[in-house]
Scaffold this motif. Structure first.
Motif, PDB file in Angstrom:
ATOM      1  N   ASN A 226     -19.328  46.873 -17.790  1.00 16.33           N
ATOM      2  CA  ASN A 226     -20.152  45.597 -17.785  1.00 16.33           C
ATOM      3  C   ASN A 226     -21.574  46.072 -18.377  1.00 16.33           C
ATOM      4  N   HIS A 227     -22.314  47.017 -18.070  1.00 12.05           N
ATOM      5  CA  HIS A 227     -23.357  47.364 -18.576  1.00 12.05           C
ATOM      6  C   HIS A 227     -23.424  47.576 -20.001  1.00 12.05           C
ATOM      7  N   ILE A 228     -22.327  48.546 -20.551  1.00  5.32           N
ATOM      8  CA  ILE A 228     -22.053  48.846 -21.750  1.00  5.32           C
ATOM      9  C   ILE A 228     -22.050  47.499 -22.683  1.00  5.32           C
ATOM     10  N   LYS A 229     -21.358  46.566 -22.203  1.00  6.64           N
ATOM     11  CA  LYS A 229     -20.867  45.276 -22.851  1.00  6.64           C
ATOM     12  C   LYS A 229     -22.266  44.563 -23.082  1.00  6.64           C
ATOM     13  N   GLU A 230     -22.969  44.409 -21.908  1.00  2.00           N
ATOM     14  CA  GLU A 230     -24.472  44.033 -21.975  1.00  2.00           C
ATOM     15  C   GLU A 230     -25.362  44.462 -22.934  1.00  2.00           C
ATOM     16  N   THR A 231     -25.535  45.932 -23.037  1.00  8.11           N
ATOM     17  CA  THR A 231     -26.311  46.440 -23.973  1.00  8.11           C
ATOM     18  C   THR A 231     -25.772  46.266 -25.179  1.00  8.11           C
ATOM     19  N   ARG A 232     -24.872  46.421 -25.593  1.00  6.61           N
ATOM     20  CA  ARG A 232     -24.071  45.855 -26.883  1.00  6.61           C
ATOM     21  C   ARG A 232     -24.661  44.656 -27.502  1.00  6.61           C
ATOM     22  N   LYS A 233     -24.528  43.609 -26.403  1.00  9.50           N
ATOM     23  CA  LYS A 233     -24.810  42.409 -26.801  1.00  9.50           C
ATOM     24  C   LYS A 233     -26.275  42.145 -27.363  1.00  9.50           C
ATOM     25  N   LYS A 234     -27.084  43.047 -26.401  1.00 10.16           N
ATOM     26  CA  LYS A 234     -28.542  42.785 -26.719  1.00 10.16           C
ATOM     27  C   LYS A 234     -28.932  43.707 -27.990  1.00 10.16           C
ATOM     28  N   GLY A 235     -27.834  44.264 -28.758  1.00  7.62           N
ATOM     29  CA  GLY A 235     -27.969  44.914 -29.971  1.00  7.62           C
ATOM     30  C   GLY A 235     -28.332  46.393 -30.119  1.00  7.62           C
ATOM     31  N   LYS A 236     -28.109  46.846 -28.653  1.00  9.26           N
ATOM     32  CA  LYS A 236     -28.201  48.725 -28.795  1.00  9.26           C
ATOM     33  C   LYS A 236     -27.395  49.114 -29.853  1.00  9.26           C
ATOM     34  N   LYS A 237     -27.535  50.037 -30.418  1.00  6.75           N
ATOM     35  CA  LYS A 237     -26.985  50.802 -31.531  1.00  6.75           C
ATOM     36  C   LYS A 237     -25.816  51.982 -30.789  1.00  6.75           C
ATOM     37  N   HIS A 238     -26.272  52.286 -29.760  1.00  6.71           N
ATOM     38  CA  HIS A 238     -25.317  53.284 -28.956  1.00  6.71           C
ATOM     39  C   HIS A 238     -25.472  53.054 -27.367  1.00  6.71           C
ATOM     40  N   HIS A 239     -24.571  53.773 -26.905  1.00  5.48           N
ATOM     41  CA  HIS A 239     -24.706  53.640 -25.301  1.00  5.48           C
ATOM     42  C   HIS A 239     -24.637  55.169 -24.710  1.00  5.48           C
ATOM     43  N   ILE A 240     -25.579  55.763 -24.238  1.00  4.65           N
ATOM     44  CA  ILE A 240     -25.500  57.131 -23.836  1.00  4.65           C
ATOM     45  C   ILE A 240     -25.338  57.272 -22.180  1.00  4.65           C
ATOM     46  N   VAL A 241     -24.205  58.087 -21.876  1.00 11.30           N
ATOM     47  CA  VAL A 241     -23.802  58.079 -20.417  1.00 11.30           C
ATOM     48  C   VAL A 241     -23.972  59.435 -20.296  1.00 11.30           C
ATOM     49  N   ILE A 242     -24.925  60.057 -19.455  1.00  5.83           N
ATOM     50  CA  ILE A 242     -25.079  61.388 -18.830  1.00  5.83           C
ATOM     51  C   ILE A 242     -24.237  61.320 -17.565  1.00  5.83           C
ATOM     52  N   ASN A 243     -23.108  62.379 -17.834  1.00  8.71           N
ATOM     53  CA  ASN A 243     -22.420  62.278 -16.291  1.00  8.71           C
ATOM     54  C   ASN A 243     -22.320  63.883 -16.043  1.00  8.71           C
ATOM     55  N   ALA A 244     -22.486  63.936 -14.685  1.00 10.54           N
ATOM     56  CA  ALA A 244     -22.786  65.242 -14.076  1.00 10.54           C
ATOM     57  C   ALA A 244     -21.393  65.801 -13.843  1.00 10.54           C
ATOM     58  N   GLU A 245     -21.296  67.023 -13.999  1.00 12.51           N
ATOM     59  CA  GLU A 245     -20.150  67.910 -13.944  1.00 12.51           C
ATOM     60  C   GLU A 245     -19.375  67.589 -12.574  1.00 12.51           C
ATOM     61  N   GLY A 246     -19.789  67.357 -11.542  1.00 10.87           N
ATOM     62  CA  GLY A 246     -19.380  67.021 -10.066  1.00 10.87           C
ATOM     63  C   GLY A 246     -18.460  65.607 -10.176  1.00 10.87           C
ATOM     64  N   ILE A 247     -18.767  64.785 -11.030  1.00  9.21           N
ATOM     65  CA  ILE A 247     -18.177  63.597 -11.261  1.00  9.21           C
ATOM     66  C   ILE A 247     -16.854  63.834 -12.084  1.00  9.21           C
ATOM     67  N   GLY A 248     -17.394  64.382 -13.280  1.00 10.67           N
ATOM     68  CA  GLY A 248     -16.176  64.717 -14.303  1.00 10.67           C
ATOM     69  C   GLY A 248     -15.591  63.636 -14.892  1.00 10.67           C
ATOM     70  N   LYS A 249     -14.197  64.241 -15.153  1.00 12.09           N
ATOM     71  CA  LYS A 249     -13.240  63.015 -15.805  1.00 12.09           C
ATOM     72  C   LYS A 249     -13.893  62.364 -16.917  1.00 12.09           C
ATOM     73  N   SER A 250     -14.692  62.913 -17.912  1.00 10.30           N
ATOM     74  CA  SER A 250     -15.412  62.435 -18.824  1.00 10.30           C
ATOM     75  C   SER A 250     -14.492  61.685 -19.859  1.00 10.30           C
ATOM     76  N   GLN A 251     -13.490  62.660 -20.296  1.00 10.07           N
ATOM     77  CA  GLN A 251     -12.474  62.143 -21.400  1.00 10.07           C
ATOM     78  C   GLN A 251     -11.844  60.733 -20.855  1.00 10.07           C
ATOM     79  N   GLU A 252     -11.296  60.588 -19.640  1.00  7.01           N
ATOM     80  CA  GLU A 252     -10.650  59.668 -19.129  1.00  7.01           C
ATOM     81  C   GLU A 252     -11.501  58.488 -19.031  1.00  7.01           C
ATOM     82  N   LEU A 253     -12.760  58.683 -18.664  1.00  7.89           N
ATOM     83  CA  LEU A 253     -13.862  57.699 -18.606  1.00  7.89           C
ATOM     84  C   LEU A 253     -13.981  57.011 -19.944  1.00  7.89           C
ATOM     85  N   ALA A 254     -14.164  57.931 -21.178  1.00  8.06           N
ATOM     86  CA  ALA A 254     -14.278  57.604 -22.541  1.00  8.06           C
ATOM     87  C   ALA A 254     -13.265  56.800 -22.882  1.00  8.06           C
TER      88      ALA A 254
END
Ligand code: ADP
Ligand code: F6P
Length: 324
Positions: free
Chosen positions: A208-236
């Protein structure tokens, strides 16, 4: 007591960290300047159990202050977690005349140091880990270099992310600790940070946050994910499906642990290494060097290991409020 220390050993253990070489150099040269002999123990506790022990002098640590990694190598050693392994380690120290030992590493390595102290080897821990997750100290050797390395890499990813108007998930190190992710989150102006200490697994909120920032006109959305959470490919993949925004995952991995240490890491490592030798000279044992409230201090290892550290709430909130 202090007169009894004649020979000290030094080892590096657990994950390596930029600045470990500067700490080894400080241990060796401080000890020699105080009339002590120094032995280097290769490959952490594994090398101790294999008696991989070498004499060190001033020259053995020449030209290393600027080098990443550790000239003594490092290892993780299961045998040393056992009472028999620890007893064998203490006997090997005695056999080689090592009556004081400096262990450069993280919490796990300090537990090994504590065991050796209880077996009669004067042992001092020096905090060396990129994770900044040792509760008794405000600083751990390697953190500054690691976050600067990660920050520079994330800046580069941000450039291409913006050009392509993509979302980028960038996974940084920190199996149990989110400090690298938090610092990069602030320094790189990330839209979201996922920390093991804070993240409740609510992927929908992130989407939802990504959708919101998109609507506001953000040109990118950077998510920094700690290794302890992992699963970055699946999340992407999930983000791309749910938001329609092209999403890429990058795992920064071990590049964060290498490289020439920053000035900060060299200085803290040098002072902490010297401080450890001073403690041994004073006849101290079972202690860990720390930096707290602007001062170098030391704690009993038992007390240090019992301390708890959490993500600073204010710092975390700042990172969230600035990501608009
Ligand atoms: P770090 O020091 O970076 O936290 P680890 O947790 O991997 O890294 O620990 C490094 C090594 O320290 C282990 O491989 C093991 O040899 C030793 N160690 C860890 N925990 C203990 C323990 N409870 N008792 C004795 N030795 C330990
Ligand atoms: O040194 C700490 C650390 O870098 C953690 O952040 C990371 O989770 C872990 O070590 C990785 O260790 P390795 O891949 O060397 O087993």
């Amino acid at each position: 007591m202090s007169e009894q220390i004649r020979t000290i050993g030094v080892l590096t253990s657990g994950g390596d960290a930029p600045g470990m070489n500067a700490a080894i150099r400080a241990v060796v040269r401080t000890a020699i300047s105080k009339g002590l002999k120094v032995k280097g123990i290769m490959r952490g506790y594994a090398g101790l159990l294999n008696e991989e022990i070498v004499d060190m002098d001033t020259k053995s640590v020449a030209d290393i202050i600027q080098r990443g990694g550790t000239i003594l190598y490092t290892a993780r050693c299961e045998e040393f977690r056992t009472a028999e392994g620890q007893k064998k380690g203490a006997e090997i120290c005695k056999k080689h005349g090592i009556d004081g030992l400096v262990v450069i590493g993280g919490d796990g390595s300090f537990q090994g140091a504590q065991k050796l102290s209880h077996l009669g080897i004067n042992t001092i821990g020096v905090p060396g880990t990129i994770d900044l997750d040792i509760a008794c100290t405000d600083y751990t050797i390697g953190f500054d270099t690691a976050v600067n390395t990660a920050m520079e890499a994330i800046d580069k990813i941000r450039d291409t992310s913006t050009s392509h108007e993509r979302c980028s998930i960038i996974e940084v190190m920190g199996r149990n600790a989110g400090y690298i992710a938090l610092w990069c989150g602030i320094a790189n102006g990330a839209e979201d940070i996922l920390l093991p200490e804070k993240y409740d697994g609510d992927e929908q909120r992130l989407i939802n946050h990504i959708k919101e920032t998109r609507k506001k006109g953000k040109k990118h959305h950077i998510v920094i994910n700690a290794e302890g959470i992992g699963k970055s490919q699946e999340l992407a993949a999930k983000i791309e499906k749910e938001t329609g925004m092209e999403t890429r995952a990058t795992i920064l991995g071990h590049l964060q642990r290498g490289g020439s240490p920053t000035c900060k890491d060299r200085v803290y490592a040098s002072v902490m290494g010297a401080y450890a030798v001073d403690l041994l000279k004073e006849g101290k044992s079972n202690r860990v060097v720390a930096y707290s409230n602007g001062k170098y201090i030391d704690y009993e290892i038992d007390e240090a290991l019992a301390m708890k550290k959490d993500i600073d709430e204010y710092q975390f909130n700042v990172s969230r409020n600035l990501a608009r």
